[in-house]
Design a protein around this motif. Structure first.
Motif, PDB file in Angstrom:
ATOM      1  N   ILE A   1     -15.912  -1.217  -9.407  1.00  0.00           N
ATOM      2  CA  ILE A   1     -16.960  -0.631  -8.554  1.00  0.00           C
ATOM      3  C   ILE A   1     -16.937  -0.609  -7.269  1.00  0.00           C
ATOM      4  CG2 ILE A   1     -19.598  -0.833  -8.410  1.00  0.00           C
ATOM      5  CD1 ILE A   1     -19.684  -1.777 -11.339  1.00  0.00           C
ATOM      6  N   GLN A   2     -16.576  -1.660  -6.814  1.00  0.00           N
ATOM      7  CA  GLN A   2     -16.433  -1.745  -5.373  1.00  0.00           C
ATOM      8  C   GLN A   2     -15.467  -0.730  -4.758  1.00  0.00           C
ATOM      9  OE1 GLN A   2     -15.768  -5.817  -4.744  1.00  0.00           O
ATOM     10  NE2 GLN A   2     -18.064  -6.473  -5.032  1.00  0.00           N
ATOM     11  N   SER A   3     -14.147  -0.853  -5.485  1.00  0.00           N
ATOM     12  CA  SER A   3     -13.053   0.039  -5.072  1.00  0.00           C
ATOM     13  C   SER A   3     -13.730   1.473  -5.214  1.00  0.00           C
ATOM     14  CB  SER A   3     -11.840  -0.165  -5.975  1.00  0.00           C
ATOM     15  OG  SER A   3     -10.788   0.709  -5.692  1.00  0.00           O
ATOM     16  N   VAL A   4     -13.995   1.901  -6.041  1.00  0.00           N
ATOM     17  CA  VAL A   4     -14.423   3.253  -6.281  1.00  0.00           C
ATOM     18  C   VAL A   4     -15.578   3.638  -5.035  1.00  0.00           C
ATOM     19  CG1 VAL A   4     -15.778   4.971  -7.699  1.00  0.00           C
ATOM     20  CG2 VAL A   4     -14.001   3.402  -8.547  1.00  0.00           C
ATOM     21  N   GLU A   5     -16.490   2.663  -4.814  1.00  0.00           N
ATOM     22  CA  GLU A   5     -17.551   2.987  -3.747  1.00  0.00           C
ATOM     23  C   GLU A   5     -16.860   3.037  -2.371  1.00  0.00           C
ATOM     24  OE1 GLU A   5     -21.494   0.854  -5.781  1.00  0.00           O
ATOM     25  OE2 GLU A   5     -19.904  -0.696  -4.413  1.00  0.00           O
ATOM     26  N   GLN A   6     -15.942   2.227  -2.311  1.00  0.00           N
ATOM     27  CA  GLN A   6     -15.207   2.285  -0.990  1.00  0.00           C
ATOM     28  C   GLN A   6     -14.448   3.689  -0.904  1.00  0.00           C
ATOM     29  OE1 GLN A   6     -11.938  -0.776  -0.501  1.00  0.00           O
ATOM     30  NE2 GLN A   6     -12.238  -0.845   1.634  1.00  0.00           N
ATOM     31  N   ARG A   7     -13.875   3.870  -2.031  1.00  0.00           N
ATOM     32  CA  ARG A   7     -12.952   5.246  -1.936  1.00  0.00           C
ATOM     33  C   ARG A   7     -14.037   6.441  -1.539  1.00  0.00           C
ATOM     34  NH1 ARG A   7      -9.976   4.110  -6.446  1.00  0.00           N
ATOM     35  NH2 ARG A   7     -11.340   5.231  -7.648  1.00  0.00           N
ATOM     36  N   LEU A   8     -15.170   6.380  -2.265  1.00  0.00           N
ATOM     37  CA  LEU A   8     -16.197   7.434  -2.007  1.00  0.00           C
ATOM     38  C   LEU A   8     -16.486   7.499  -0.632  1.00  0.00           C
ATOM     39  CD1 LEU A   8     -18.315   7.144  -5.352  1.00  0.00           C
ATOM     40  CD2 LEU A   8     -16.827   9.306  -4.560  1.00  0.00           C
TER      41      LEU A   8
ATOM     42  N   LEU B   1       0.808  -1.045  -0.136  1.00  0.00           N
ATOM     43  CA  LEU B   1       0.042  -0.017   0.045  1.00  0.00           C
ATOM     44  C   LEU B   1       0.957   1.205   0.090  1.00  0.00           C
ATOM     45  CD1 LEU B   1      -2.849   1.379   0.297  1.00  0.00           C
ATOM     46  CD2 LEU B   1      -2.677   1.139   2.777  1.00  0.00           C
ATOM     47  N   ARG B   2       0.779   1.876  -1.239  1.00  0.00           N
ATOM     48  CA  ARG B   2       1.475   3.271  -1.172  1.00  0.00           C
ATOM     49  C   ARG B   2       0.562   4.154  -1.489  1.00  0.00           C
ATOM     50  NH1 ARG B   2       6.833   2.360  -4.607  1.00  0.00           N
ATOM     51  NH2 ARG B   2       6.695   4.302  -4.720  1.00  0.00           N
ATOM     52  N   ASP B   3      -0.072   4.890  -0.504  1.00  0.00           N
ATOM     53  CA  ASP B   3      -1.357   5.758  -1.097  1.00  0.00           C
ATOM     54  C   ASP B   3      -0.851   7.290  -0.484  1.00  0.00           C
ATOM     55  OD1 ASP B   3      -3.837   7.087  -0.949  1.00  0.00           O
ATOM     56  OD2 ASP B   3      -4.749   5.383  -1.083  1.00  0.00           O
ATOM     57  N   THR B   4      -0.701   8.025  -1.597  1.00  0.00           N
ATOM     58  CA  THR B   4      -0.553   9.471  -1.072  1.00  0.00           C
ATOM     59  C   THR B   4      -1.712  10.110  -0.435  1.00  0.00           C
ATOM     60  OG1 THR B   4       0.619   9.598  -3.341  1.00  0.00           O
ATOM     61  CG2 THR B   4       0.215  11.669  -2.319  1.00  0.00           C
ATOM     62  N   PHE B   5      -3.075   9.788  -0.668  1.00  0.00           N
ATOM     63  CA  PHE B   5      -4.158  10.266   0.065  1.00  0.00           C
ATOM     64  C   PHE B   5      -3.867  10.098   1.582  1.00  0.00           C
ATOM     65  CE2 PHE B   5      -8.521  10.000   1.523  1.00  0.00           C
ATOM     66  CZ  PHE B   5      -8.825  11.348   1.447  1.00  0.00           C
ATOM     67  N   MET B   6      -3.473   8.838   1.980  1.00  0.00           N
ATOM     68  CA  MET B   6      -3.388   8.483   3.132  1.00  0.00           C
ATOM     69  C   MET B   6      -2.438   9.364   4.083  1.00  0.00           C
ATOM     70  SD  MET B   6      -5.717   6.367   3.922  1.00  0.00           S
ATOM     71  CE  MET B   6      -6.827   5.602   2.891  1.00  0.00           C
ATOM     72  N   VAL B   7      -1.317   9.498   3.312  1.00  0.00           N
ATOM     73  CA  VAL B   7      -0.096  10.273   3.789  1.00  0.00           C
ATOM     74  C   VAL B   7      -0.583  11.482   4.286  1.00  0.00           C
ATOM     75  CG1 VAL B   7       2.386  11.133   3.351  1.00  0.00           C
ATOM     76  CG2 VAL B   7       1.714   8.846   3.064  1.00  0.00           C
ATOM     77  N   ARG B   8      -1.444  12.316   3.292  1.00  0.00           N
ATOM     78  CA  ARG B   8      -1.840  13.713   3.172  1.00  0.00           C
ATOM     79  C   ARG B   8      -2.948  13.838   4.440  1.00  0.00           C
ATOM     80  NH1 ARG B   8      -2.045  16.628  -2.511  1.00  0.00           N
ATOM     81  NH2 ARG B   8      -0.161  15.642  -3.435  1.00  0.00           N
ATOM     82  N   LEU B   9      -3.558  12.502   4.584  1.00  0.00           N
ATOM     83  CA  LEU B   9      -4.512  12.924   5.726  1.00  0.00           C
ATOM     84  C   LEU B   9      -3.708  12.820   7.000  1.00  0.00           C
ATOM     85  CD1 LEU B   9      -7.607  10.270   4.893  1.00  0.00           C
ATOM     86  CD2 LEU B   9      -7.530  12.691   5.262  1.00  0.00           C
TER      87      LEU B   9
END
Length: 186
Positions: free
Chosen positions: A156-163, A91-99
């Motif tokens: 679809i599930q990934s986008v729903e989870q992100r939303l 997991l390398r997620d820029t959004f999580m680091v920004r949070l």
């Protein structure tokens, strides 16, 4: 995953010109693996040099287009790649680091970016659902169609989870800042 294998997969599904392949990456394949048109053309040249694909000039159409198809050696490379051990997902997620940074430094305007990403993801989700309604309204018994539908459902599930994550993040970001942010969090 690597770009050569994404291109080989796309060409096994359907031989294409470089321009058509680039458009397919922009629309469908790009949701799984993104690449610029320049990267795609550069990789097509490498694949052809490696003897994994062949191309022929296209008689009609604009410019000097070439039609690419996968050769037996390319199919064998793809078969070996599919059979090789899956690497661990990192997991390398820029959004999580920004949070996390937002938690450490306080309000920084991340909420505006989240709203923008939500709008983009709403569009993506709408597109995925349109594709599902158009291409998978009646489930086919075939393995290929069922695997393609599984991939789409995962998207679809990934986008729903992100939303859902974005909505929860916006709710938290709307809270007043803590008097003194913690520096020892996980």
């Amino acid at each position: 995953m690597s770009l050569p294998h994404a291109i080989l997969t796309a060409l096994v599904e359907r031989p294409s010109t470089g321009a058509v392949l680039a458009r397919r990456f922009d629309r469908a394949i790009g949701y799984l693996w993104q690449a610029t048109h320049q990267q795609i053309y550069r990789e097509l040249a490498r694949l052809e040099e490696a003897g994994w694909v062949a191309s022929e000039p296209v008689e009609s159409g604009p410019g000097m287009q070439r039609m690419y198809r996968v050769l037996p050696a390319g199919r064998e490379e793809l078969r070996q790649w599919v059979a090789s051990e899956l690497p661990a997902t990192v997991l390398r997620d820029t959004f999580m680091v920004r949070l996390r940074a937002e938690a450490a430094i306080g309000h920084s305007g991340l909420d505006a970016q989240i709203r923008q990403r939500m709008a983009q993801d709403d569009d993506t989700l709408r597109l995925f659902r349109e594709i599902e309604a158009r291409d998978f309204a009646t489930p086919g018994p075939g393995r290929e169609q069922r695997l393609q539908h599984l991939i789409l459902k995962t998207g679809i599930q990934s986008v729903e989870q992100r939303l859902q994550l974005y909505r929860e993040a916006l709710d938290i970001l709307a809270l007043p800042a803590d008097p003194s942010p913690s520096t020892d969090g996980a």
